[in-house]
Design a protein around this motif. Structure first.
Motif, mmCIF file in Angstrom:
data_model
loop_
_atom_site.group_PDB
_atom_site.id
_atom_site.type_symbol
_atom_site.label_atom_id
_atom_site.label_comp_id
_atom_site.label_asym_id
_atom_site.label_seq_id
_atom_site.Cartn_x
_atom_site.Cartn_y
_atom_site.Cartn_z
ATOM 1 N N ILE A 1 0.816 -1.219 0.000
ATOM 2 C CA ILE A 1 0.000 0.000 0.000
ATOM 3 C C ILE A 1 0.849 1.269 0.000
ATOM 4 O O ILE A 1 0.364 2.343 0.357
ATOM 5 N N GLY A 2 2.093 1.147 -0.394
ATOM 6 C CA GLY A 2 2.975 2.309 -0.435
ATOM 7 C C GLY A 2 4.412 1.857 -0.585
ATOM 8 O O GLY A 2 4.680 0.764 -1.078
ATOM 9 N N ILE A 3 5.311 2.725 -0.134
ATOM 10 C CA ILE A 3 6.732 2.384 -0.219
ATOM 11 C C ILE A 3 7.394 2.586 1.134
ATOM 12 O O ILE A 3 6.950 3.388 1.952
ATOM 13 N N CYS A 4 8.473 1.845 1.343
ATOM 14 C CA CYS A 4 9.274 1.952 2.558
ATOM 15 C C CYS A 4 10.625 2.544 2.185
ATOM 16 O O CYS A 4 11.215 2.163 1.170
ATOM 17 N N ILE A 5 11.091 3.462 3.015
ATOM 18 C CA ILE A 5 12.364 4.129 2.746
ATOM 19 C C ILE A 5 13.229 4.133 4.003
ATOM 20 O O ILE A 5 12.723 3.990 5.114
ATOM 21 N N ASP A 6 14.530 4.285 3.812
ATOM 22 C CA ASP A 6 15.445 4.434 4.935
ATOM 23 C C ASP A 6 15.909 5.876 5.073
ATOM 24 O O ASP A 6 16.455 6.264 6.092
ATOM 25 N N ASN B 1 13.804 8.517 -6.144
ATOM 26 C CA ASN B 1 14.234 7.326 -6.881
ATOM 27 C C ASN B 1 13.269 6.160 -6.705
ATOM 28 O O ASN B 1 12.987 5.427 -7.659
ATOM 29 N N LYS B 2 12.758 5.978 -5.482
ATOM 30 C CA LYS B 2 11.798 4.885 -5.233
ATOM 31 C C LYS B 2 10.543 5.087 -6.074
ATOM 32 O O LYS B 2 10.037 4.148 -6.680
ATOM 33 N N ILE B 3 10.038 6.308 -6.091
ATOM 34 C CA ILE B 3 8.820 6.587 -6.855
ATOM 35 C C ILE B 3 9.071 6.426 -8.348
ATOM 36 O O ILE B 3 8.277 5.808 -9.056
ATOM 37 N N MET B 4 10.180 6.951 -8.835
ATOM 38 C CA MET B 4 10.488 6.875 -10.266
ATOM 39 C C MET B 4 10.768 5.448 -10.725
ATOM 40 O O MET B 4 10.578 5.126 -11.895
ATOM 41 N N SER B 5 11.195 4.580 -9.805
ATOM 42 C CA SER B 5 11.517 3.209 -10.196
ATOM 43 C C SER B 5 10.286 2.302 -10.248
ATOM 44 O O SER B 5 10.367 1.170 -10.733
ATOM 45 N N LEU B 6 9.144 2.784 -9.762
ATOM 46 C CA LEU B 6 7.923 1.974 -9.818
ATOM 47 C C LEU B 6 7.426 1.861 -11.264
ATOM 48 O O LEU B 6 7.360 2.852 -11.980
ATOM 49 N N THR B 7 7.072 0.651 -11.651
ATOM 50 C CA THR B 7 6.499 0.450 -12.979
ATOM 51 C C THR B 7 5.021 0.834 -12.935
ATOM 52 O O THR B 7 4.421 0.935 -11.859
ATOM 53 N N ASP B 8 4.428 1.015 -14.110
ATOM 54 C CA ASP B 8 2.995 1.310 -14.171
ATOM 55 C C ASP B 8 2.187 0.194 -13.510
ATOM 56 O O ASP B 8 1.199 0.453 -12.821
ATOM 57 N N MET B 9 2.624 -1.040 -13.710
ATOM 58 C CA MET B 9 1.932 -2.178 -13.110
ATOM 59 C C MET B 9 2.007 -2.117 -11.577
ATOM 60 O O MET B 9 1.011 -2.359 -10.893
ATOM 61 N N GLN B 10 3.175 -1.791 -11.047
ATOM 62 C CA GLN B 10 3.319 -1.679 -9.595
ATOM 63 C C GLN B 10 2.461 -0.537 -9.041
ATOM 64 O O GLN B 10 1.821 -0.692 -7.995
ATOM 65 N N ILE B 11 2.446 0.578 -9.734
ATOM 66 C CA ILE B 11 1.640 1.727 -9.307
ATOM 67 C C ILE B 11 0.163 1.360 -9.286
ATOM 68 O O ILE B 11 -0.549 1.657 -8.323
ATOM 69 N N ASN B 12 -0.292 0.684 -10.333
ATOM 70 C CA ASN B 12 -1.698 0.278 -10.399
ATOM 71 C C ASN B 12 -2.054 -0.715 -9.299
ATOM 72 O O ASN B 12 -3.149 -0.662 -8.730
ATOM 73 N N GLU B 13 -1.122 -1.612 -8.982
ATOM 74 C CA GLU B 13 -1.359 -2.574 -7.911
ATOM 75 C C GLU B 13 -1.449 -1.864 -6.556
ATOM 76 O O GLU B 13 -2.338 -2.158 -5.746
ATOM 77 N N ILE B 14 -0.561 -0.917 -6.317
ATOM 78 C CA ILE B 14 -0.593 -0.143 -5.071
ATOM 79 C C ILE B 14 -1.917 0.623 -4.978
ATOM 80 O O ILE B 14 -2.586 0.613 -3.939
ATOM 81 N N LYS B 15 -2.311 1.269 -6.065
ATOM 82 C CA LYS B 15 -3.580 2.014 -6.075
ATOM 83 C C LYS B 15 -4.758 1.099 -5.759
ATOM 84 O O LYS B 15 -5.642 1.458 -4.973
#
Length: 93
Positions: free
Chosen positions: A37-42, A49-63
């Motif tokens: 449901i989102g991303i984890c960062i340190d 970079n985390k946001i830009m590295s997400l594919t359209d498929m990953q973004i749609n799955e998160i949504k």
């Protein structure tokens, strides 16, 4: 109290259909990863970079996952699950 405050903030974002960004070593990170449901960062520097590295498929799955969780939060489903789990634990300890 701090964890409850963090969970309340997380639930508000999710209830509003917004994915969350959490610290990778927080207790919430496991939940975010489990339900995707989102991303984890340190570090805050990782966010672009985390946001830009997400594919359209990953973004749609998160949504999609956020939408499902959002509906559960707004309709009391998360509360119902928490209460049921608490009752189970109380009855089996």
């Amino acid at each position: 109290a701090r964890r409850q405050r963090q969970m309340c903030i997380r639930d508000r974002y999710l209830a509003a259909n917004l994915p969350v960004i959490v610290w990778g070593k927080s207790a919430m990170a496991e939940y975010v990863k489990l339900y995707n449901i989102g991303i984890c960062i340190d570090s805050l520097n990782e966010i672009p970079n985390k946001i830009m590295s997400l594919t359209d498929m990953q973004i749609n799955e998160i949504k999609h996952n956020v939408k499902c969780i959002s509906e559960k939060i707004r309709c009391g489903g998360m509360l119902s699950e928490a209460l049921a789990e608490s009752i189970y634990i109380l009855n089996h300890d």
